[in-house]
Design a protein around this motif. Structure first.
Motif, mmCIF file in Angstrom:
data_model
loop_
_atom_site.group_PDB
_atom_site.id
_atom_site.type_symbol
_atom_site.label_atom_id
_atom_site.label_comp_id
_atom_site.label_asym_id
_atom_site.label_seq_id
_atom_site.Cartn_x
_atom_site.Cartn_y
_atom_site.Cartn_z
ATOM 1 N N SER A 50 7.913 -9.255 1.940
ATOM 2 C CA SER A 50 6.824 -9.980 1.278
ATOM 3 C C SER A 50 6.099 -9.072 0.288
ATOM 4 C CB SER A 50 5.855 -10.558 2.310
ATOM 5 O OG SER A 50 5.379 -9.518 3.120
ATOM 6 N N SER A 51 6.375 -7.792 0.347
ATOM 7 C CA SER A 51 5.667 -6.897 -0.573
ATOM 8 C C SER A 51 6.541 -6.592 -1.792
ATOM 9 C CB SER A 51 5.306 -5.602 0.134
ATOM 10 O OG SER A 51 6.460 -4.833 0.330
ATOM 11 N N ASN A 58 9.872 -5.153 4.859
ATOM 12 C CA ASN A 58 8.780 -6.114 4.684
ATOM 13 C C ASN A 58 8.927 -6.714 3.286
ATOM 14 O OD1 ASN A 58 6.450 -7.554 4.423
ATOM 15 N ND2 ASN A 58 5.049 -5.802 4.623
HETATM 16 C C1 NAG Z 1 3.968 -6.689 4.471
HETATM 17 O O1 NAG Z 1 3.477 -6.624 3.141
HETATM 18 C C2 NAG Z 1 2.362 -7.479 2.906
HETATM 19 C C3 NAG Z 1 2.069 -7.464 1.421
HETATM 20 O O2 NAG Z 1 2.002 -6.170 0.910
HETATM 21 C C4 NAG Z 1 1.195 -7.020 3.776
HETATM 22 O O3 NAG Z 1 0.087 -7.857 3.563
HETATM 23 C C5 NAG Z 1 1.621 -7.052 5.228
HETATM 24 O O4 NAG Z 1 0.608 -6.512 6.039
HETATM 25 C C6 NAG Z 1 2.884 -6.255 5.463
HETATM 26 N N1 NAG Z 1 3.371 -6.454 6.802
HETATM 27 C C7 NAG Z 1 3.669 -5.451 7.614
HETATM 28 C C8 NAG Z 1 4.174 -5.837 8.974
HETATM 29 O O5 NAG Z 1 3.539 -4.297 7.280
#
Ligand code: NAG
Ligand code: NAG
Ligand code: NAG
Ligand code: NAG
Ligand code: NAG
Length: 697
Positions: A263-264, A261
């Motif tokens: 985006s984190s 993931n």
């Molecule tokens: C991925 O990380 C983001 C930011 O931390 C979070 O908002 C999101 O729920 C995560 N996605 C998954 C599929 O875990």
């Protein structure tokens, strides 16, 4: 018969002394330095990165060597290796990567460029990383684009790597707009819109002898990345953020990117420490990192000496290793059976220690007295082969290898780069201790006797002071522009290298004791040492000289304003006025912590501890040296000192070395000329002093 034997014996002694020629300055500065060693997972190969002067080209050769650890073979991989990115072995151990060859010409003469907006798109060459196979001898060169890479790591397979490079996405449109409005005006502290790094993944596929490479962009980060580490079990890439100007230590922290993931971005530390040197534990869940000796006020974390920590990626818990150890951790490597090997400095030696788990004690391993400077271990499950770099007063630095760490005292040298030095008439040394009467603290120093004059009395003295203050003079032979005690002793001076208050290797309290008295207290430690040498009849009280580089330069500048005892002084990259030093250095957090606050908070301390404010008391002729492109101790500090002393009529000379920063690493002639002139200065002024009534300590 007896007389006859005696005669033979003395003759042999005589010839054996004569058999060692005098060490020359050319030989001293022609030494090879070992920058890093990296052992392959199976322990059969070793990568050795060396640096050697290339006198004809006014530069250094940065050589990457591949050694077979059985000593049968060595191979030069490149002479243009890039120091800042360590070569790393692939998961299988068949390959290693390195970065080099195409010399990058960065004109970042001033590290403060970070805050400047440059509209000049100097389109550099394509950057390449190189993969080398030790099994087939194959070399793959991979284009990774126009951005300079700053960190590189393997994934858990030999066919995929991650790297960080500076962002370059800024468009020419944006540049044109900026130029139209601002021309060439610099807006300090304004970051370029694209400031930061891009983390990318390289996938390598080979089908029917054809190589295909794909590069994927993983994530943009708004900071510079200096190190990357892939952690397969936690699906993460861990990195260290960095800033060229360290105005707050929270700019240097550990982060993790979850590659499931992306985006984190997870911040792993909030330690306000200076973290570096990431390594993964044997269990694959803990990331180890070292921290520099940095001291901060009013913070939870204090690190007055080098420390080793690990972070558990499953729960974020941070633990300190080597807790009972009183000294400073300088390097470490992972122990294949679990735990770590630590290079720990205690007093003037750096020994190898082991710690099996964070709960267990640190144990000293058998080895030689002297200084182990870097260490690398193999990943064999049964035992750890290790490679180390080692030197002592009598032994110039070489790389040693042993198949089993328990056999460290019998490790074999793999390199023979500096053996010439061990055939020279090197000074004999001994430790010397004295006590500062203010608090009866014992201070230790190293005495280097002129060859043939061991334990003689009434010798001319040269006090050579180390940088820091959180550094130390050690039992090692490391020829350098700032550690040249053997050369000064060869030229006739008894050299004292004092490990004054603030030095590492003597416990945390020893460093704490210089707080708010960074120069005055350390200065007294040194003066009482000189006094003690005079009282013991070891030195000639009319021939006392002093010098040092970096913090050793600060102290030199300070001491000539405190006493007229010294005949001559040589000061390199020393501060003379601490408010301006704070305002212009690239590392203001370090000094401010020793000063106990900012200039507006503790005005009196800055005033009292600055040589400039007491300059009218100085009489000692001083040679000042500085890199012209210094950002750590800006050259302005040297100009100020030179101007003041010129007005006051004190003999002074300033030497500026173009292109050199604090490390003097640009041109080998500079370091050699610096020391050549310092020796001349000492010889010129050493005899000229007459003892006066004011020379009371
Ligand atoms: C991925 O990380 C983001 C930011 O931390 C979070 O908002 C999101 O729920 C995560 N996605 C998954 C599929 O875990
Ligand atoms: C430096 O060492 C090299 C060998 O590594 C030698 O060829 C050269 O002559 C030496 N130069 C000096 C000035 O001693
Ligand atoms: C760097 O600066 C030097 C001199 O200041 C100049 O000759 C050189 O062309 C510059 N290099 C680049 C890449 O701008
Ligand atoms: C941009 O860089 C080129 C070459 O690197 C140089 O010739 C030119 O003068 C630079 N322009 C500016 C505005 O600095
Ligand atoms: C230092 O030691 C001397 C002699 O033992 C003693 O007289 C003096 O009081 C001590 N000073 C301090 C500050 O402890």
């Amino acid at each position: 018969m007896r007389v006859y034997l005696f005669v033979i014996f003395t003759l042999q002694c005589y010839t054996s002394i004569r058999a060692h020629p005098k060490l020359t300055i050319d030989e001293f500065f022609n030494a090879t330095s070992f920058q890093s060693v990296s052992l392959s997972p199976n322990g059969r190969h070793l990568l050795v990165y060396t640096r050697k002067p290339a006198w004809d080209s006014n530069s250094y050769d940065n050589n990457l060597w591949l050694y077979e650890t059985d000593g049968s073979k060595k191979e030069l991989i490149t002479t243009q290796y890039f120091a800042f990115m360590e070569p790393k072995w692939s998961p299988s151990g068949d390959w290693f990567f390195y970065y080099g060859n195409d010399k990058v010409t960065t004109n970042s003469t001033d590290e403060r460029v970070r805050y400047r907006h440059s509209s000049n798109k100097s389109l550099k060459n394509q950057h390449k990383i190189h993969l080398y196979s030790v099994t087939s001898g194959e070399l793959l060169s991979i284009d990774i684009g126009k951005a300079t890479p700053s960190a590189l790591t393997w994934s858990d397979s030999d066919s995929s790597l991650y790297f960080a490079a500076q962002s370059t996405e800024s468009t020419e449109d944006a540049d044109r707009l900026y130029e139209a409005e601002w021309k060439d005006v610099i807006q300090y502290r304004r970051r370029k819109p694209n400031y930061g790094s891009v983390i990318q993944r390289i996938d390598i596929k080979r089908k029917h002898g054809k190589l295909s490479v794909k590069i994927h962009c993983i994530k943009h980060l708004d900071f510079i990345v200096t190190e990357l580490l892939f952690v397969a079990s936690e699906h993460k890439v861990v990195c260290i953020s960095y800033s060229p100007i360290i105005e707050t230590l929270s700019e240097i922290e550990l982060y993790a990117i979850d590659f499931l993931n992306t985006s984190s971005l997870i911040r792993l530390t909030n330690s306000k420490l200076f973290e570096y040197n990431l390594k993964l534990s044997t269990d694959g869940k803990h990331v180890f990192f070292l921290v520099y000796p940095v001291r901060l006020n009013n913070e939870n974390f204090l690190s007055m000496q080098g420390r080793l920590y690990s972070i558990d990626l499953t729960n974020g818990q941070i633990e300190q290793w080597g807790k009972g150890f009183q000294g400073s951790v300088r390097d470490y490597t992972i122990r294949s059976e679990g735990g770590v090997f630590i290079l720990g400095q205690l007093g003037t030696n750096v020994h190898v220690y082991t710690q099996l788990s964070v709960l267990e004690n640190v144990c000293l391993l058998s080895g030689w007295h002297g200084s182990y400077r870097s260490i690398s271990s193999s990943k064999s499950k049964q035992y750890s082969s290790v490679a180390v770099t080692y030197s002592s007063f009598e032994q110039p630095e070489e790389v040693y290898f042993t198949k089993h760490i328990d056999e460290l005292p019998w490790a074999k040298p793999l390199t023979h780069e500096n053996q010439l030095l061990s055939t020279r008439d090197l000074p004999r040394t001994k430790l010397y201790r004295w006590s500062n009467p203010e608090d009866n603290r014992t201070i230790e120093g190293i005495l280097h006797y002129p060859p043939g004059k061991f334990e003689h009395k009434n010798l001319p003295l040269f006090v050579l002071m180390h940088g820091g203050p959180t550094g130390a003079s050690l039992n090692q032979l490391q020829p350098s522009f700032d550690t040249w005690a053997p050369l000064a002793a060869t030229e006739g001076w008894l050299v004292l290298e004092p490990n004054f208050r603030g030095s590492t290797g003597y416990g945390d309290k020893f460093i704490d004791e210089v707080l708010c008295e960074m120069l005055s207290r350390t200065g007294k430690d040194i003066l009482t040492g000189v006094n003690s040498l005079v009282n013991d009849g070891i030195v000639d009280p009319t021939r006392l000289n002093i010098g040092g580089y970096s913090f050793g330069g600060f102290l030199t500048n300070w001491l000539i304003t405190q006493t007229t005892l010294f005949s001559a002084a040589v000061s390199g990259a020393g501060a003379s006025e601490l408010v301006s030093m704070w305002g212009t250095t690239d590392f203001p957090t370090y000094g401010a912590s020793f000063m106990c606050g900012f200039p507006w908070e503790v005005t009196e301390i800055y005033k009292k501890e600055s040589a400039m404010n007491n300059l009218n008391k100085a009489q000692t002729p001083i040679l000042i040296t500085t890199g012209a492109k210094e950002t750590r101790v800006p050259a302005d500090q040297s100009y100020m000192l030179e101007r003041g002393l010129t007005y006051l009529g004190v003999p002074v000379k300033l030497l500026l070395f173009p292109d050199e920063g604090h490390a003097f690493s640009s041109n080998p002639w500079h370091g050699k000329i610096k020391v050549r002139e310092e020796l001349k200065w000492l010889a010129q002024y050493d005899h000229l002093r007459s003892v006066g009534a004011e020379d009371v300590l």
